[in-house]
Design an enzyme around this catalytic site. Sequence first.
Site, short mmCIF file in Angstrom:
data_model
loop_
_atom_site.label_atom_id
_atom_site.label_comp_id
_atom_site.label_asym_id
_atom_site.label_seq_id
_atom_site.Cartn_x
_atom_site.Cartn_y
_atom_site.Cartn_z
N ASP A 98 -31.96 99.75 -29.95
CA ASP A 98 -30.59 98.94 -29.48
C ASP A 98 -29.39 99.55 -30.24
O ASP A 98 -29.39 99.76 -31.55
CB ASP A 98 -30.98 97.53 -30.29
N ASP A 199 -25.70 97.08 -26.51
CA ASP A 199 -25.39 95.64 -26.81
C ASP A 199 -24.07 95.49 -26.29
O ASP A 199 -23.10 96.30 -26.60
CB ASP A 199 -25.57 95.35 -28.09
N GLU A 255 -26.44 95.96 -21.88
CA GLU A 255 -26.33 94.61 -21.50
C GLU A 255 -24.72 94.24 -21.02
O GLU A 255 -23.84 94.79 -21.66
CB GLU A 255 -26.68 93.96 -22.94
N HIS A 326 -34.97 88.37 -26.26
CA HIS A 326 -34.73 87.48 -27.53
C HIS A 326 -33.72 86.52 -27.42
O HIS A 326 -33.53 85.54 -28.48
CB HIS A 326 -34.45 88.49 -28.58
N ASP A 327 -33.01 86.33 -26.25
CA ASP A 327 -31.78 85.43 -26.28
C ASP A 327 -31.94 84.27 -25.37
O ASP A 327 -31.35 83.22 -25.10
CB ASP A 327 -30.40 86.14 -25.64
C1 NOJ Z 1 -26.21 90.27 -27.26
C2 NOJ Z 1 -27.58 90.12 -27.95
O1 NOJ Z 1 -28.49 90.18 -27.25
C3 NOJ Z 1 -27.42 88.82 -28.88
O2 NOJ Z 1 -28.83 88.74 -29.60
C4 NOJ Z 1 -26.39 89.17 -29.86
O3 NOJ Z 1 -26.07 87.92 -30.53
C5 NOJ Z 1 -24.81 89.56 -29.21
N1 NOJ Z 1 -25.14 90.60 -28.08
C6 NOJ Z 1 -23.88 90.09 -30.23
O4 NOJ Z 1 -24.43 91.21 -30.57
#
Ligand code: NOJ
Length: 566
Positions: A98, A199, A255, A326-327
Amino acid sequence: MANEWWKTAVIYHIYPRSFQDSNGDGIGDLQGIISKLDYVKKLGVDAIWLSPVYKSPNVDYGYDVSDHRAISEDYGTMTDMEELIFEANQRGLKVILDIVYNHTSDQHRWFLDAKKSKTSRFRDFYHWRPGTPDGPPSDWMSTYNTSAWEFDEKTGEYYLHMNSRRQVDLNWENPNVIHEVKEMMIFWIRKGVSGFRIDQLGHINKKKSLPSYEQYADKEADPHFEIIKDEGAHPYVHHLNEAVFSKYSMMTVGESGSATPEEALLYTDPARREVNMVFSFDHLQIEEGDSESDVKVNVVQLKKVMEKWQKTLEEKGWNTLFWCNHDEPRIVTRFGDEGEHCAASAKMLAATLHMMKGTPYIYQGEEIGMTNADFEGIEEFRDSKSITEFHQRHYEQNEEKESVLADLNKRSRDQARTPMQWDDGKNAGFTEGEPWIKVNNNYLSVNVQQNLDDPESVFWFYHKLIHIRKTEPVVTEGTFDLMAPDHPSVFAYTRTGGGEVLLVISHFGKKPVSFAVDREQISGLSGHLLLSNYTVEDDASALEKPFELRPYETRIYLFKETEKER
Ligand code: NOJ
């Protein structure tokens, strides 16, 4: 020609903190991951993607990096990391890291220096602005629902943070920032990693004129995304491709919470040389019913969104396929059934997704049907965003504690972060110590051991799906065509190519339903059942009459021209 290994690959996403602890401190670590590589390999995947393991104060569990070239003490050492890459490669597993390049931790040496004075050589690594008579330089808001500007007493200016105030946005107009990011990427490639998940890929370009949120107020657009729109990021991403990505046989996935399918096409059209694919979240923003409803998600909307992504990226570009990360709360809880039909719905969701065109990502625990946990009080949550939300709504806006907790239990990021459930022993086999976040109570019945022992388990169903992808080229290359777009619970589609038609039929509800297949796309072909989550008579003539689909039933049929009826 580029080596496009990622087009036939399936990627397993590990959240290291919650995967496997090796030293009893309650936190997952690199040695823990190494000890489970054989398990991951057994599933049949090609690569692992690790959420950040770099040095970090862990305000956002690694997405606040304080040293991009060092490993967090929580997870181990650089030697452990090198061993992990080596051991993964030995097993034929690639490693994807990542990359967090939109912001750094406020504890990064660049920011610590930048804060010292306005003349620091690192000052321009970040966005600094004087205030206005009203306070902050603009009304921009962070993803934490606070001002995106934080005042720095010492130098009397504000710095920009689009996430928490401890995650400071980097200034990509400064060539030194770009240079540092490229060097950092090359550092990791030289260590043997085979790809990057980037990210907040498209958030690096900030609108300089600081347009007010009000200007977006009457539009449908989310002002947060409007001010960091992807369009300005393309030249930077292209530059990284020219300077780094294209020089190695690697994959890149960005992302992009705000990307539309059209935007994703710009990112992933090979002719533009940017990234291989992006994560968008359109399909996870579909209306959901309450937990009691028969069909928990608006299936018509879901089909529409997924069809749009499949079709827009069909000729050029490439899709990611994912339900969980994970989100995001667990998909079985959201779109499936946690009760009696837990395994059936987990399999149905997997089949629906994995037979589409793109690269599938499996998030740890998804392959054993893990569900959301029940967090009893705010003290059980660990995610800073959820805790901030609780404080804002309960303490500042006086909203009832129960109602905030009910919302968080539905969609907090912690739902995805409870420890991996390995067995029915202490702490589900995750740690000998006190787990950093609670273990889901259902680990006695939902765990890896029980899945491995049962040939009909969710794990072995995923294994079969991966096998189908590897053996049937139509899954990688075929065109996508939706069937019955208006059916309220059945998601059916075909994939066509190379003289084959793959037919997928999935029922998103508990109540049995009758579904007649539109035979036009398979006319003149005959075929057989490849996979199902119930016992089905393997007789393609079954297609002549409507299917009687059982709760969360899914079926995959393959038709071939060679089997054409004459
Ligand atoms: C996306 C990530 O998946 C998340 O977990 C993170 O809090 C934010 N970007 C900020 O880096």
